[in-house]
Scaffold this motif. Structure first.
Motif, mmCIF file in Angstrom:
data_model
loop_
_atom_site.group_PDB
_atom_site.id
_atom_site.type_symbol
_atom_site.label_atom_id
_atom_site.label_comp_id
_atom_site.label_asym_id
_atom_site.label_seq_id
_atom_site.Cartn_x
_atom_site.Cartn_y
_atom_site.Cartn_z
ATOM 1 N N GLY A 19 0.798 -1.221 0.000
ATOM 2 C CA GLY A 19 0.000 0.000 0.000
ATOM 3 C C GLY A 19 0.823 1.261 0.000
ATOM 4 O O GLY A 19 0.274 2.349 -0.095
ATOM 5 N N ARG A 23 3.557 8.606 -3.645
ATOM 6 C CA ARG A 23 2.597 9.690 -3.494
ATOM 7 C C ARG A 23 3.227 10.959 -4.023
ATOM 8 O O ARG A 23 4.264 11.408 -3.537
ATOM 9 C CB ARG A 23 2.194 9.872 -2.038
ATOM 10 C CG ARG A 23 1.199 11.020 -1.842
ATOM 11 C CD ARG A 23 0.871 11.248 -0.399
ATOM 12 N NE ARG A 23 0.182 10.116 0.165
ATOM 13 C CZ ARG A 23 -0.110 9.991 1.462
ATOM 14 N NH1 ARG A 23 0.275 10.939 2.314
ATOM 15 N NH2 ARG A 23 -0.727 8.930 1.917
ATOM 16 N N LYS A 138 -3.839 -0.174 -1.357
ATOM 17 C CA LYS A 138 -4.174 1.235 -1.555
ATOM 18 C C LYS A 138 -5.687 1.421 -1.641
ATOM 19 O O LYS A 138 -6.256 2.324 -1.018
ATOM 20 C CB LYS A 138 -3.507 1.739 -2.840
ATOM 21 C CG LYS A 138 -3.895 3.149 -3.256
ATOM 22 C CD LYS A 138 -3.209 4.204 -2.444
ATOM 23 C CE LYS A 138 -3.453 5.590 -3.032
ATOM 24 N NZ LYS A 138 -2.790 6.656 -2.264
ATOM 25 N N ASN A 176 -2.875 9.378 -6.843
ATOM 26 C CA ASN A 176 -1.790 10.089 -6.158
ATOM 27 C C ASN A 176 -1.546 11.471 -6.771
ATOM 28 O O ASN A 176 -0.413 11.822 -7.119
ATOM 29 C CB ASN A 176 -0.480 9.289 -6.220
ATOM 30 C CG ASN A 176 -0.614 7.909 -5.646
ATOM 31 O OD1 ASN A 176 -1.220 7.723 -4.597
ATOM 32 N ND2 ASN A 176 -0.059 6.924 -6.344
#
Length: 284
Positions: A19, A23, A138, A176
Motif C-alpha cells: 500500500g 505519493r 491502496k 496520487n
C-alpha cells in the motif's frame, strides 16, 4: 465525480510495504496571462482574459463566479484537457502541455462504471506500475478513508448518491495527484449530504494532502473549504454600462480561521454577504 486523466507513471518500489505506492507531493500551480476564446473572426467569443494567479502547494483554493464565466474552462486548462488561446498554466514551474498526469480531475456526476463494484471503480484510478498487492492495499485504505469499507463489493446502483460521490473521490485520490481539480463536486447532492461531503473532503485533505482547486457556485461551501477564494467576473471597459470581453479575476479573498470553521460565524456571514455582492446578488 470522476477522475479522467492519464495514469501517473510512478509506482511502488519492490521494497516498499504493501500500500505504500508513490505519493506525488502537493504541487503549486500558476496561471500566467491566460486567455481563452472560442470561434474566430467576427464569431470569436472570449471567455477568459488576462487571468493571473498562483496556488500554493497544499492550498485549497475556491473559484467563484456566475454561470458561463469560465470557471470550468480554467480547470480544464490546468488539467491540460484544453489549451489556452494565449498565456500559460504551470505546475511546479513546468508548463502544462497536454493531459498532465500530476492532476486528477473530478466532475459533478460520479460516473462510476455500473458493472464494476465500488472497489473495482476505485482501482481504475491507480497509477500504472503499481503491483497487485500494493494496489489492493491502496484501494482498501481509500475505502476506509471515505467510509466505504463495508460496501466494497456493492455496485453503484446499490448505494446512495453520496456514497457514489465518495467512491469517485477515492478513485481520484488513487491516482496520487499533486493537484486535485474539483468541478462542482457536490452540486447534485441534497443539502444535508452536501454538508457531510464537505466535511469528508476536509478529512481526506488532512489525510491525503494535495493542492485543491475547487469550482463552486455555493459561497457557503467556498467559505467552509477554502484557504482563499477568487471571484471571476467581467470588468468595465470604461464606456457606460460596457464590460470588457471575457472574465478575469475581480477579487481575491483570504478566508479567516482554521478549518473546520463555525458555520454560524458572524465573521463568515459578513464575508458571505460581501462575496454575494461581488457576484451581483443581494446577500441580505
Amino acid at each position: 465525480m470522476t477522475a479522467v486523466l492519464s495514469p501517473s507513471p510512478a509506482g511502488a518500489s519492490a521494497d516498499a510495504p504493501a500500500g505504500a505506492s508513490h505519493r506525488t507531493p502537493a504541487l503549486p500551480v500558476s496561471f500566467r496571462g491566460l486567455r481563452r476564446a472560442f470561434g474566430s473572426g467576427a464569431e470569436e467569443h472570449t471567455v477568459l482574459r488576462e487571468v493571473n494567479f498562483d496556488v500554493r502547494a497544499g492550498e485549497v483554493l475556491a473559484i467563484l463566479g456566475t454561470s458561463g464565466c469560465g470557471k470550468s474552462t480554467l480547470l480544464r486548462a490546468a488539467a491540460g484537457l484544453d489549451a489556452p488561446s494565449s498565456g500559460s498554466v504551470e505546475i511546479d514551474g513546468a508548463p502544462v502541455q497536454g493531459v498532465d498526469s500530476r492532476c486528477a480531475f473530478a466532475f459533478q456526476e460520479p460516473r462510476l462504471l455500473p458493472w464494476h463494484t465500488l472497489q473495482a471503480n476505485i482501482a481504475i484510478g491507480l497509477p500504472t506500475g503499481v503491483s497487485a498487492r500494493d494496489g489492493k492495499a491502496k484501494v482498501a485504505r481509500l475505502l476506509g478513508l471515505v467510509g466505504l469499507q463495508d460496501f466494497a463489493k456493492h455496485r453503484p446502483r446499490e448505494v446512495s448518491g453520496g456514497m457514489a460521490q465518495r467512491a469517485s473521490l477515492a478513485r481520484a485520490l488513487a491516482r496520487n495527484p499533486g493537484v486535485l481539480l474539483l468541478d462542482e463536486p457536490f452540486g447534485a447532492l441534497d443539502a444535508l449530504t452536501r454538508i457531510k461531503m464537505q466535511d469528508l473532503l476536509l478529512e481526506v485533505h488532512r489525510a491525503e494532502p494535495t493542492t485543491v482547486l475547487l469550482v463552486t457556485h455555493d459561497v457557503d461551501e467556498a467559505l467552509q473549504l477554502a484557504d482563499r477564494i477568487i471571484v471571476l467576473g467581467k470588468e468595465s471597459s470604461g464606456g457606460p454600462g460596457a464590460a470588457a470581453p471575457g472574465a478575469t479575476i475581480i477579487r481575491t479573498v483570504d478566508v479567516p480561521g482554521d478549518r473546520p470553521r463555525d458555520r454560524a460565524s458572524a465573521e463568515l456571514a459578513a464575508l458571505r454577504a460581501s462575496l454575494l455582492a461581488s457576484l451581483g446578488v443581494d446577500g441580505h
